[in-house]
Design an enzyme around this catalytic site. Structure first.
Site, PDB file in Angstrom:
ATOM      1  N   THR A   1       0.809  -1.272  -0.102  1.00 31.65           N
ATOM      2  CA  THR A   1       0.025  -0.055   0.119  1.00 31.65           C
ATOM      3  C   THR A   1       0.712   1.288  -0.019  1.00 31.65           C
ATOM      4  O   THR A   1       0.771   2.234  -0.669  1.00 31.65           O
ATOM      5  CB  THR A   1      -0.757  -0.018   1.438  1.00 31.65           C
ATOM      6  OG1 THR A   1      -1.873  -1.021   1.084  1.00 31.65           O
ATOM      7  CG2 THR A   1      -1.718   1.320   1.523  1.00 31.65           C
TER       8      THR A   1
ATOM      9  N   ASP B   1       1.308  -6.483  -4.689  1.00 30.81           N
ATOM     10  CA  ASP B   1       0.565  -6.668  -3.273  1.00 30.81           C
ATOM     11  C   ASP B   1       0.971  -7.680  -2.741  1.00 30.81           C
ATOM     12  O   ASP B   1       1.169  -8.815  -3.168  1.00 30.81           O
ATOM     13  CB  ASP B   1      -0.904  -6.484  -3.763  1.00 30.81           C
ATOM     14  CG  ASP B   1      -1.931  -6.413  -2.755  1.00 30.81           C
ATOM     15  OD1 ASP B   1      -2.711  -5.719  -2.604  1.00 30.81           O
ATOM     16  OD2 ASP B   1      -1.655  -7.275  -1.735  1.00 30.81           O
ATOM     17  N   SER B   2       1.205  -7.312  -1.418  1.00 35.53           N
ATOM     18  CA  SER B   2       1.987  -8.529  -0.508  1.00 35.53           C
ATOM     19  C   SER B   2       1.131  -9.736  -0.474  1.00 35.53           C
ATOM     20  O   SER B   2       1.634 -10.967  -0.103  1.00 35.53           O
ATOM     21  CB  SER B   2       2.557  -8.344   0.734  1.00 35.53           C
ATOM     22  OG  SER B   2       1.216  -7.980   1.572  1.00 35.53           O
TER      23      SER B   2
ATOM     24  N   THR C   1       1.308  -4.528   4.312  1.00 33.34           N
ATOM     25  CA  THR C   1       1.050  -5.026   5.449  1.00 33.34           C
ATOM     26  C   THR C   1       0.298  -6.351   5.563  1.00 33.34           C
ATOM     27  O   THR C   1       0.341  -7.124   6.650  1.00 33.34           O
ATOM     28  CB  THR C   1       0.273  -4.081   6.141  1.00 33.34           C
ATOM     29  OG1 THR C   1      -1.026  -3.880   5.656  1.00 33.34           O
ATOM     30  CG2 THR C   1       0.946  -2.620   6.081  1.00 33.34           C
ATOM     31  N   ASP C   2      -0.311  -6.925   4.660  1.00 33.81           N
ATOM     32  CA  ASP C   2      -1.197  -8.074   4.783  1.00 33.81           C
ATOM     33  C   ASP C   2      -0.313  -9.306   5.010  1.00 33.81           C
ATOM     34  O   ASP C   2      -0.926  -9.967   5.852  1.00 33.81           O
ATOM     35  CB  ASP C   2      -1.773  -8.408   3.602  1.00 33.81           C
ATOM     36  CG  ASP C   2      -2.973  -7.335   3.116  1.00 33.81           C
ATOM     37  OD1 ASP C   2      -3.402  -6.944   4.363  1.00 33.81           O
ATOM     38  OD2 ASP C   2      -3.394  -7.289   2.342  1.00 33.81           O
TER      39      ASP C   2
ATOM     40  N   ARG D   1      -3.725 -25.181  13.770  1.00 34.14           N
ATOM     41  CA  ARG D   1      -4.155 -24.106  14.726  1.00 34.14           C
ATOM     42  C   ARG D   1      -5.208 -24.822  15.509  1.00 34.14           C
ATOM     43  O   ARG D   1      -6.342 -24.864  15.142  1.00 34.14           O
ATOM     44  CB  ARG D   1      -4.661 -22.804  14.036  1.00 34.14           C
ATOM     45  CG  ARG D   1      -3.629 -22.568  12.864  1.00 34.14           C
ATOM     46  CD  ARG D   1      -3.791 -21.201  12.291  1.00 34.14           C
ATOM     47  NE  ARG D   1      -4.022 -20.023  13.465  1.00 34.14           N
ATOM     48  CZ  ARG D   1      -4.253 -18.852  13.161  1.00 34.14           C
ATOM     49  NH1 ARG D   1      -4.592 -18.419  11.968  1.00 34.14           N
ATOM     50  NH2 ARG D   1      -4.536 -17.953  14.214  1.00 34.14           N
TER      51      ARG D   1
ATOM     52  N   GLN E   1      -4.788 -20.916  18.726  1.00 26.79           N
ATOM     53  CA  GLN E   1      -5.824 -19.752  17.868  1.00 26.79           C
ATOM     54  C   GLN E   1      -5.868 -18.540  18.699  1.00 26.79           C
ATOM     55  O   GLN E   1      -6.308 -17.476  18.303  1.00 26.79           O
ATOM     56  CB  GLN E   1      -7.186 -20.264  17.661  1.00 26.79           C
ATOM     57  CG  GLN E   1      -7.053 -21.453  16.765  1.00 26.79           C
ATOM     58  CD  GLN E   1      -8.555 -22.102  16.568  1.00 26.79           C
ATOM     59  OE1 GLN E   1      -9.535 -21.560  17.140  1.00 26.79           O
ATOM     60  NE2 GLN E   1      -8.592 -23.587  15.978  1.00 26.79           N
ATOM     61  N   CYS E   2      -5.453 -18.526  20.063  1.00 26.89           N
ATOM     62  CA  CYS E   2      -5.498 -17.350  20.962  1.00 26.89           C
ATOM     63  C   CYS E   2      -4.327 -16.319  20.368  1.00 26.89           C
ATOM     64  O   CYS E   2      -3.134 -16.869  20.360  1.00 26.89           O
ATOM     65  CB  CYS E   2      -5.430 -17.696  22.496  1.00 26.89           C
ATOM     66  SG  CYS E   2      -6.744 -18.554  23.139  1.00 26.89           S
TER      67      CYS E   2
HETATM   68  N1  ASP Z   1      -3.023  -5.400   0.283  1.00 27.26           N
HETATM   69  C1  ASP Z   1      -1.581  -4.443   0.805  1.00 27.26           C
HETATM   70  C2  ASP Z   1      -0.576  -5.524   0.751  1.00 27.26           C
HETATM   71  O1  ASP Z   1      -0.203  -6.296   1.737  1.00 27.26           O
HETATM   72  C3  ASP Z   1      -1.988  -3.924   2.046  1.00 27.26           C
HETATM   73  C4  ASP Z   1      -1.163  -3.084   2.643  1.00 27.26           C
HETATM   74  O2  ASP Z   1       0.106  -2.780   2.280  1.00 27.26           O
HETATM   75  O3  ASP Z   1      -1.227  -2.149   3.650  1.00 27.26           O
HETATM   76  O4  ASP Z   1       0.335  -5.238  -0.356  1.00 27.26           O
END
Ligand code: ASP
Length: 316
Positions: A11, A55-56, A87-88, A220, A252-253
């Protein structure tokens, strides 16, 4: 102090397209160069894009290896490294980097953003600015710099899908690095790892299928280490044991982890040789399975690798 920034996508460097946000070359590079200049550091920042920017959601263990190899090949020329990432799957990559680079004695800072640099109000500028500082000042190891926090790279998880403060990590005592006298690159390839979450009344065919066809299995389970003890579940886990494939369980916690043996209801896992993942994150357990399966060795060696805390990934 020289820094190499490895931009992988995510992102932070995205722009609007007809299909939604997508990575675009040039977005991050410009802002990072400006911030670096504003920080008035003596050495310029170098930037390498890992092409194509993704995109990750599309990342694989091959991408983990590419990022680690880029750090390894450029290690002598820089004092610190930044990896900008979506972030994903950022927590998977930071876990993988901890396992890939033994003997790291420089900081590797992984960061990203919840809103693109092209959008007003973005958190990307602050995260990038903090990452540039962290690359010069943080202790050796893999750290996630996000929303003002510096988090342990082997214990971090994405905990919120929208808030800027999107990552958390449990407390740690051992820094995020595998100690070794010098840097080495531990390879990782793509192996068939099944991931199954237990549920009340679980339909066990996917567990049986994974036990028959995968190279390793991540289970899990509930709470501090329980799973439904049904004949089908037992048969599936016994089949994995017969095939000598490692099966590791994590809770899973989100906090606290598991301790196999606390409850009789964990016996099905103990009887079938399931490895206790303690308080490892599922992201780390998955990455660790991929590294473990890439290395040759019998089940006992794999069990040893998975049961040892290498870079503070679980509480000893
Ligand atoms: N879909 C994006 C990714 O993981 C989300 C992000 O970067 O916040 O590449």
């Amino acid at each position: 102090m020289s820094t190499l920034l490895i931009h992988t996508g995510g992102t932070i460097g995205m722009d609007k397209t007809a299909d939604g946000f997508a990575p675009r070359e040039g977005v991050l590079e410009q802002v990072a160069a400006d911030l670096s200049r504003q920080q008035m550091t003596a050495d310029p920042l170098s930037i390498q894009n890992l092409s194509p920017l993704i995109d990750s959601a599309s990342s694989t263990p091959r991408d983990w290896h590419r990022i680690a190899a880029t750090i390894f090949e450029n290690y002598a020329s820089y004092d610190g490294f930044i990896v900008t990432h979506g972030t994903d799957t950022l927590a998977y990559t930071s876990s993988a980097l901890c396992l890939a680079l033994s003997g790291l004695n420089k900081p590797v800072i992984v960061t990203g953003a919840m809103l693109p640099l092209t959008v007003e109000g973005t958190d990307g500028v602050a995260n990038l600015n903090d990452a540039l500082i962290a690359a010069r000042t943080a202790a050796p190891g893999v750290w996630v710099q996000f929303a003002g926090h510096r988090l342990h790279g082997a214990r971090v998880r994405k905990s919120h899908s929208r808030a800027f403060d999107a990552f958390e990590a449990e407390d740690w005592t051992t820094p995020p690095v595998i100690p070794a006298p010098q840097l080495s690159l531990n390879p990782v390839a793509l192996n068939k790892v099944g991931v199954v979450s237990v549920t009340p009344g679980i339909f066990t065919d996917p567990v049986a299928y994974a036990a028959e066809h995968c190279d390793g299995l991540l289970l899990r389970c509930y709470g501090s280490g329980t799973a439904p003890d049904t004949p089908d579940m037992r048969a599936a886990l016994a089949r994995a044991q017969d095939r000598q494939i490692p099966v590791i369980a994590v809770s899973q916690c989100p906090e606290g982890g598991m301790k196999l043996g606390t409850y009789a209801a964990g016996k099905v896992m103990r009887d079938t040789g399931v490895i206790d993942g303690r308080d490892m994150t599922p992201e780390m357990a998955y990455a660790k399975l991929q590294f473990c399966l890439t290395q040759a060795g019998d089940l006992e060696e794999k069990r040893q690798y998975l049961s040892t805390s290498l870079c503070g990934e679980f509480t000893v």
